[in-house]
Design a protein around this motif. Structure first.
Motif, PDB file in Angstrom:
ATOM      1  N   VAL A 105      42.976  44.555  37.575  1.00 34.31           N
ATOM      2  CA  VAL A 105      44.137  45.459  37.565  1.00 34.31           C
ATOM      3  C   VAL A 105      43.950  46.573  36.539  1.00 34.31           C
ATOM      4  N   LEU A 106      43.541  46.231  35.329  1.00 33.68           N
ATOM      5  CA  LEU A 106      43.442  47.220  34.251  1.00 33.68           C
ATOM      6  C   LEU A 106      42.366  48.270  34.517  1.00 33.68           C
ATOM      7  N   THR A 107      41.263  47.862  35.151  1.00 34.02           N
ATOM      8  CA  THR A 107      40.187  48.823  35.447  1.00 34.02           C
ATOM      9  C   THR A 107      40.435  49.580  36.746  1.00 34.02           C
ATOM     10  N   GLY A 108      41.361  49.090  37.561  1.00 33.17           N
ATOM     11  CA  GLY A 108      41.626  49.722  38.851  1.00 33.17           C
ATOM     12  C   GLY A 108      40.569  49.428  39.892  1.00 33.17           C
ATOM     13  N   TYR A 109      39.647  48.502  39.588  1.00 28.57           N
ATOM     14  CA  TYR A 109      38.562  48.202  40.526  1.00 28.57           C
ATOM     15  C   TYR A 109      39.088  47.652  41.846  1.00 28.57           C
ATOM     16  N   GLY A 110      40.107  46.795  41.772  1.00 28.77           N
ATOM     17  CA  GLY A 110      40.646  46.204  42.995  1.00 28.77           C
ATOM     18  C   GLY A 110      41.225  47.222  43.946  1.00 28.77           C
ATOM     19  N   ASP A 111      41.693  48.367  43.400  1.00 24.30           N
ATOM     20  CA  ASP A 111      42.300  49.404  44.251  1.00 24.30           C
ATOM     21  C   ASP A 111      41.261  50.195  45.038  1.00 24.30           C
ATOM     22  N   LEU A 112      39.989  50.064  44.656  1.00 27.61           N
ATOM     23  CA  LEU A 112      38.938  50.833  45.337  1.00 27.61           C
ATOM     24  C   LEU A 112      38.675  50.310  46.743  1.00 27.61           C
ATOM     25  N   PHE A 113      39.083  49.080  47.016  1.00 28.31           N
ATOM     26  CA  PHE A 113      38.781  48.456  48.307  1.00 28.31           C
ATOM     27  C   PHE A 113      40.072  47.937  48.946  1.00 28.31           C
ATOM     28  N   ALA A 114      41.023  48.852  49.092  1.00 24.56           N
ATOM     29  CA  ALA A 114      42.330  48.475  49.649  1.00 24.56           C
ATOM     30  C   ALA A 114      42.210  47.969  51.079  1.00 24.56           C
ATOM     31  N   ASP A 115      41.139  48.396  51.789  1.00 21.55           N
ATOM     32  CA  ASP A 115      40.963  47.974  53.179  1.00 21.55           C
ATOM     33  C   ASP A 115      40.620  46.483  53.291  1.00 21.55           C
ATOM     34  N   HIS A 178      30.725  35.459  49.735  1.00 21.10           N
ATOM     35  CA  HIS A 178      32.183  35.570  49.789  1.00 21.10           C
ATOM     36  C   HIS A 178      32.627  36.787  50.596  1.00 21.10           C
ATOM     37  N   GLY A 179      31.710  37.719  50.817  1.00 20.90           N
ATOM     38  CA  GLY A 179      31.920  38.750  51.816  1.00 20.90           C
ATOM     39  C   GLY A 179      32.851  39.895  51.491  1.00 20.90           C
ATOM     40  N   THR A 180      33.270  40.076  50.242  1.00 24.06           N
ATOM     41  CA  THR A 180      34.125  41.221  49.909  1.00 24.06           C
ATOM     42  C   THR A 180      33.605  41.914  48.655  1.00 24.06           C
ATOM     43  N   MET A 181      33.738  43.230  48.635  1.00 22.72           N
ATOM     44  CA  MET A 181      33.328  43.994  47.461  1.00 22.72           C
ATOM     45  C   MET A 181      34.288  43.767  46.302  1.00 22.72           C
ATOM     46  N   THR A 182      35.555  43.530  46.605  1.00 21.36           N
ATOM     47  CA  THR A 182      36.542  43.294  45.545  1.00 21.36           C
ATOM     48  C   THR A 182      36.165  42.072  44.725  1.00 21.36           C
ATOM     49  N   GLN A 183      35.717  41.022  45.387  1.00 27.40           N
ATOM     50  CA  GLN A 183      35.381  39.775  44.705  1.00 27.40           C
ATOM     51  C   GLN A 183      33.982  39.766  44.099  1.00 27.40           C
ATOM     52  N   LEU A 184      33.128  40.695  44.536  1.00 25.36           N
ATOM     53  CA  LEU A 184      31.707  40.619  44.191  1.00 25.36           C
ATOM     54  C   LEU A 184      31.425  40.509  42.690  1.00 25.36           C
ATOM     55  N   PRO A 185      31.916  41.430  41.837  1.00 23.15           N
ATOM     56  CA  PRO A 185      31.569  41.322  40.406  1.00 23.15           C
ATOM     57  C   PRO A 185      32.099  40.038  39.764  1.00 23.15           C
ATOM     58  N   GLY A 186      33.390  39.734  40.012  1.00 20.56           N
ATOM     59  CA  GLY A 186      33.998  38.552  39.406  1.00 20.56           C
ATOM     60  C   GLY A 186      33.355  37.262  39.875  1.00 20.56           C
ATOM     61  N   THR A 187      33.054  37.189  41.183  1.00 18.96           N
ATOM     62  CA  THR A 187      32.443  35.981  41.727  1.00 18.96           C
ATOM     63  C   THR A 187      31.017  35.812  41.221  1.00 18.96           C
ATOM     64  N   MET A 188      30.334  36.923  41.001  1.00 17.24           N
ATOM     65  CA  MET A 188      28.973  36.821  40.466  1.00 17.24           C
ATOM     66  C   MET A 188      28.998  36.339  39.015  1.00 17.24           C
ATOM     67  N   ILE A 189      29.936  36.857  38.227  1.00 21.62           N
ATOM     68  CA  ILE A 189      30.052  36.391  36.842  1.00 21.62           C
ATOM     69  C   ILE A 189      30.409  34.906  36.825  1.00 21.62           C
ATOM     70  N   PHE A 190      31.332  34.512  37.710  1.00 25.04           N
ATOM     71  CA  PHE A 190      31.692  33.100  37.818  1.00 25.04           C
ATOM     72  C   PHE A 190      30.455  32.276  38.174  1.00 25.04           C
ATOM     73  N   GLY A 191      29.638  32.770  39.104  1.00 20.78           N
ATOM     74  CA  GLY A 191      28.418  32.071  39.502  1.00 20.78           C
ATOM     75  C   GLY A 191      27.418  31.952  38.367  1.00 20.78           C
ATOM     76  N   ILE A 192      27.342  32.996  37.526  1.00 21.69           N
ATOM     77  CA  ILE A 192      26.445  32.953  36.364  1.00 21.69           C
ATOM     78  C   ILE A 192      26.917  31.886  35.373  1.00 21.69           C
ATOM     79  N   ILE A 193      28.236  31.845  35.137  1.00 21.22           N
ATOM     80  CA  ILE A 193      28.788  30.836  34.223  1.00 21.22           C
ATOM     81  C   ILE A 193      28.519  29.430  34.763  1.00 21.22           C
ATOM     82  N   ALA A 194      28.806  29.231  36.054  1.00 16.92           N
ATOM     83  CA  ALA A 194      28.594  27.914  36.670  1.00 16.92           C
ATOM     84  C   ALA A 194      27.116  27.531  36.638  1.00 16.92           C
ATOM     85  N   GLY A 195      26.241  28.494  36.924  1.00 21.53           N
ATOM     86  CA  GLY A 195      24.805  28.233  36.910  1.00 21.53           C
ATOM     87  C   GLY A 195      24.303  27.895  35.518  1.00 21.53           C
TER      88      GLY A 195
END
Length: 266
Positions: A105-115, A178-195
């Motif tokens: 929300v603070l970076t506005g990244y989620g708004d870039l992929f409203a579709d 996961h198939g979405t650009m909105t989730q891509l950065p956060g899910t990758m960081i989560f994957g790095i932490i889990a790994g």
């Protein structure tokens, strides 16, 4: 590694497709006269879809266990530190879950992929309620950890790939699936932490706990929120960041200091 990944993809995605087809057949949902968004919303709101997901993931776990494709073990975690490790893992999960929401929300990244909003509506429908909690909050994380950390990361490490490269590559594959650009950065960081947790402890248990707590938290928030797809205010996001970023760092620091190790394991 390849076999487990293909099994996961075919069975898990097949279960969702079958669940949607059954929902359309038995509830009389048709695309006629409906927008694409309304059609998907109707299908994913059906209680038949979580049942299909539950069945598909139980089948996958049974196959992986029966074929001895993975083992649940403490690895380097000393038995006396088992509950401490579980608690710190939960701190990491909550820390990253709410930090990610705040940053989107603070970076506005989620708004870039409203579709991609319809994808999140479908995800919210699948995570909602007790069935969503069982399917998406518990079973899906267990299966995904077996596949992405157990099979993919484990396979890359067995191929003599450097740990940081194997963790990063497995996290990228996890995020792309996961198939979405909105989730891509956060899910990758989560994957790095889990790994990193999996590699550090030589156990799937921490990453499974991390994933279950993360997804279950999302399920609870979606179930009890009046509008789960509405972004929190800027003030709330700053508060989340102030509270939960330190929570994330405290959990990671505990594992980094290797306090989970037995003195005989070092």
């Amino acid at each position: 590694m390849v076999l487990q990944f293909l099994l996961y993809f075919v069975v898990s995605q097949g279960a969702i497709v079958v669940g949607m087809l059954i929902a359309a057949l038995f509830t009389g949902i048709t695309h006629r006269g409906m927008t694409k968004e309304a059609f998907i919303d109707s299908l994913t709101s059906s209680s038949l879809l979580p049942w299909a997901m539950i069945a598909g993931n139980i089948v996958l776990i049974a196959i992986f266990l029966g074929g001895r494709m993975f083992r649940l073990r403490l690895g380097r975690i000393h038995r006396d530190q088992m509950w401490a490790a579980a608690g710190r893992t939960a701190l990491i999960a909550w820390g990253w879950a709410f930090t990610e929401i705040a940053l989107l929300v603070l970076t506005g990244y989620g708004d870039l992929f409203a579709d991609e909003e319809e994808n999140f509506v479908a995800l919210s429908n699948m995570l909602k309620g007790p069935l969503g909690l069982i399917a998406g909050g518990v079973l899906v994380p267990i299966v995904e950890e077996i596949v992405f950390r157990g099979a993919v990361l484990g396979g890359l490490l067995r191929m003599r790939m450097k740990p940081w490269m194997a963790i990063g590559l497995s996290a990228l594959i996890f995020a792309l699936c996961h198939g979405t650009m909105t989730q891509l950065p956060g899910t990758m960081i989560f994957g790095i932490i889990a790994g990193w947790l999996c590699w550090s402890t030589k156990s799937l248990l921490p990453s499974m706990i991390l994933h279950i707590v993360n997804n279950s938290t999302a399920s609870f928030l979606i179930t009890f929120s009046s509008n789960p797809n509405e972004n929190p205010s800027t003030q709330i996001c700053w508060l989340l960041l102030i509270v939960f970023l330190p929570t994330l760092l405290i959990g990671l620091r505990w594992f980094h200091q290797k306090r989970y190790l037995s003195k005989f394991s070092e």
